[in-house]
Design an enzyme around this catalytic site. Structure first.
Site, PDB file in Angstrom:
ATOM      1  N   GLY A  49       0.812  -1.226   0.000  1.00  0.00           N
ATOM      2  CA  GLY A  49       0.000   0.000   0.000  1.00  0.00           C
ATOM      3  C   GLY A  49       0.835   1.261   0.000  1.00  0.00           C
ATOM      4  CB  ALA A  50       1.913   3.960   1.282  1.00  0.00           C
ATOM      5  CG  HIS A  52       4.970   4.920  -5.243  1.00  0.00           C
ATOM      6  ND1 HIS A  52       5.486   4.158  -6.264  1.00  0.00           N
ATOM      7  CD2 HIS A  52       5.469   4.388  -4.097  1.00  0.00           C
ATOM      8  CE1 HIS A  52       6.290   3.235  -5.764  1.00  0.00           C
ATOM      9  NE2 HIS A  52       6.286   3.346  -4.448  1.00  0.00           N
ATOM     10  N   GLY A  54       5.039   4.003  -9.175  1.00  0.00           N
ATOM     11  CA  GLY A  54       5.829   2.778  -9.372  1.00  0.00           C
ATOM     12  C   GLY A  54       4.921   1.560  -9.282  1.00  0.00           C
ATOM     13  CG  HIS A  55       3.054   0.571  -5.553  1.00  0.00           C
ATOM     14  ND1 HIS A  55       3.169   1.647  -4.728  1.00  0.00           N
ATOM     15  CD2 HIS A  55       3.749  -0.434  -4.953  1.00  0.00           C
ATOM     16  CE1 HIS A  55       3.880   1.324  -3.654  1.00  0.00           C
ATOM     17  NE2 HIS A  55       4.253   0.076  -3.765  1.00  0.00           N
ATOM     18  N   GLY A 167       8.977  -5.089  -8.785  1.00  0.00           N
ATOM     19  CA  GLY A 167       9.778  -3.945  -9.214  1.00  0.00           C
ATOM     20  C   GLY A 167      11.269  -4.190  -9.010  1.00  0.00           C
ATOM     21  CG  MET A 204       8.284   7.394  -7.740  1.00  0.00           C
ATOM     22  SD  MET A 204       6.853   7.221  -8.802  1.00  0.00           S
ATOM     23  CE  MET A 204       7.031   8.714  -9.753  1.00  0.00           C
ATOM     24  CB  SER A 206       5.439   3.357   0.564  1.00  0.00           C
ATOM     25  OG  SER A 206       4.950   2.594  -0.505  1.00  0.00           O
ATOM     26  NE  ARG A 207      10.784   1.831   5.025  1.00  0.00           N
ATOM     27  CZ  ARG A 207      10.555   0.567   4.706  1.00  0.00           C
ATOM     28  NH1 ARG A 207      10.571   0.200   3.445  1.00  0.00           N
ATOM     29  NH2 ARG A 207      10.310  -0.327   5.643  1.00  0.00           N
TER      30      ARG A 207
HETATM   31  P1  AMP Z   1       6.035  -2.326  -1.725  1.00  0.00           P
HETATM   32  O1  AMP Z   1       4.640  -1.803  -1.596  1.00  0.00           O
HETATM   33  O2  AMP Z   1       7.088  -1.328  -1.402  1.00  0.00           O
HETATM   34  O3  AMP Z   1       6.205  -3.653  -1.030  1.00  0.00           O
HETATM   35  O4  AMP Z   1       6.238  -2.632  -3.272  1.00  0.00           O
HETATM   36  C1  AMP Z   1       5.360  -3.448  -3.996  1.00  0.00           C
HETATM   37  C2  AMP Z   1       5.964  -3.729  -5.349  1.00  0.00           C
HETATM   38  O5  AMP Z   1       6.163  -2.482  -6.044  1.00  0.00           O
HETATM   39  C3  AMP Z   1       7.342  -4.406  -5.247  1.00  0.00           C
HETATM   40  O6  AMP Z   1       7.452  -5.378  -6.265  1.00  0.00           O
HETATM   41  C4  AMP Z   1       8.282  -3.252  -5.472  1.00  0.00           C
HETATM   42  O7  AMP Z   1       9.531  -3.643  -5.998  1.00  0.00           O
HETATM   43  C5  AMP Z   1       7.500  -2.405  -6.481  1.00  0.00           C
HETATM   44  N1  AMP Z   1       7.982  -1.031  -6.458  1.00  0.00           N
HETATM   45  C6  AMP Z   1       8.217  -0.252  -5.357  1.00  0.00           C
HETATM   46  N2  AMP Z   1       8.706   0.936  -5.721  1.00  0.00           N
HETATM   47  C7  AMP Z   1       8.789   0.937  -7.076  1.00  0.00           C
HETATM   48  C8  AMP Z   1       9.229   1.880  -8.051  1.00  0.00           C
HETATM   49  N3  AMP Z   1       9.706   3.084  -7.712  1.00  0.00           N
HETATM   50  N4  AMP Z   1       9.159   1.537  -9.364  1.00  0.00           N
HETATM   51  C9  AMP Z   1       8.681   0.319  -9.733  1.00  0.00           C
HETATM   52  N5  AMP Z   1       8.259  -0.615  -8.863  1.00  0.00           N
HETATM   53  C10 AMP Z   1       8.308  -0.323  -7.550  1.00  0.00           C
END
Ligand code: AMP
Length: 300
Positions: A49-50, A52, A54-55, A167, A204, A206-207
């Protein structure tokens, strides 16, 4: 679409287009069984969640190649080695659902912890990640990748995706999940998508929501440092580049640098010398304003 508090009290909600939000494993599983019987191809984007862009880029890739795209939002407690980090992890569910609805995702899985780890679930197994969890994130976040495997094992058993979207931002995590898929024999194909960045190059994340505007500007040094390494790397010793990179992050305002490493891109073996042929990736993790950021860049 209006998302109200009531929405989140329901176990499944039909929103204006066909996006369905499930909170219960059983309800999602029943639907997945029906979709599978119809022979529909399922793409899966797991997240915490949170959200952006990228997700959302992962959702867009999934939509192009699958009949049904499923996104999960679950802040997984078992992958946080630092409980304070878990408590501070940003939660923006209403905004996430709006973004996902706009992206055209078909199903959102939004389970509470008790659905992923019910008392009857035997989640005590150890995943044989070996070398992969002794280095980089594994070294600085003990237990982190066991927690990642635990949640991904459970999610993949539930979602039964044909395609999984991850990602490159979490480079080592992609390798860990690839290993999990081999270890457990999941029939899903991994698709790794490039890191989406802000205009200044900051990856990008969430942090980033926890950073001041100044820190967001200062943190762009990570990208610039990785680009410099990519452009400057030569055969022979690469140790000086790693030392220089750590200094560059500290000078820009990072309080603490866990690592800047140059590794074999296929195995993550740490490299001090380069033969000019081995495919390389540079990876780093560092703290600014108490927030731990990670990034990486493939060097050829
Ligand atoms: P997270 O919510 O941070 O666990 O990320 C969920 C998925 O989104 C993971 O596969 C991450 O690698 C991918 N992800 C996070 N940040 C980015 C980004 N800036 N660009 C592309 N994918 C991302």
């Amino acid at each position: 679409m209006v998302v109200t508090a009531i929405t989140f009290k329901l176990q499944s909600v039909h929103l204006t287009h066909t996006m369905i939000v499930y909170k219960k494993v059983e309800q999602l599983s029943n639907n997945i069984e029906k979709l599978k019987k119809k022979g529909l191809k399922i793409g899966f984007v797991p997240t915490m969640g949170a959200l952006h862009n990228g997700h959302i880029s992962l959702v867009e890739l999934s939509k192009k190649a699958n009949d049904i795209s499923i996104c999960s939002i679950f802040v997984n407690p078992t992958q946080f080695n630092d409980p304070r980090d878990y408590e501070k992890y940003p939660v923006t569910v209403e905004q996430d659902l709006l973004m996902l609805e706009r992206s055209g995702v078909d199903i959102v899985f939004l389970p509470p912890v008790s659905e992923i780890y019910p008392a009857c679930y035997n989640g005590d197994q150890h995943y044989a990640l070996d070398y992969l969890e002794t280095i980089l994130e594994g070294r600085y976040r003990p237990g982190h990748f066991q927690g990642v495997c635990k949640v991904m094992d459970r999610l993949l058993q539930i979602v039964k995706s044909d395609n999984l979207y991850l990602g490159q931002k979490d480079y080592q995590q992609c390798m860990v999940i690839k290993k999990l898929i081999e270890l457990k024999g999941f029939d899903t194909k991994i698709n790794i998508s490039p890191t989406k960045r802000e205009e200044n190059g900051l990856a990008m994340s969430s942090r980033n929501m926890r950073l001041s505007e100044k820190a967001k500007q200062d943190a762009a040094i990570i990208y610039k440092t990785l680009v410099f390494i990519k452009e400057d790397i030569k055969t022979g010793s690469v140790a000086h580049l790693k030392d220089w990179a750590v200094q560059s992050l500290v000078s820009a305002g990072f309080e603490k640098v866990d690592y800047v490493e140059i590794c074999n891109a296929d195995t993550l073996e740490l490299m001090d010398e380069w033969n000019g042929k081995t495919p390389l990736v540079a990876l780093c993790a560092a703290f600014i304003e108490g927030v731990r950021l990670i990034d990486n860049m493939i060097l050829q």
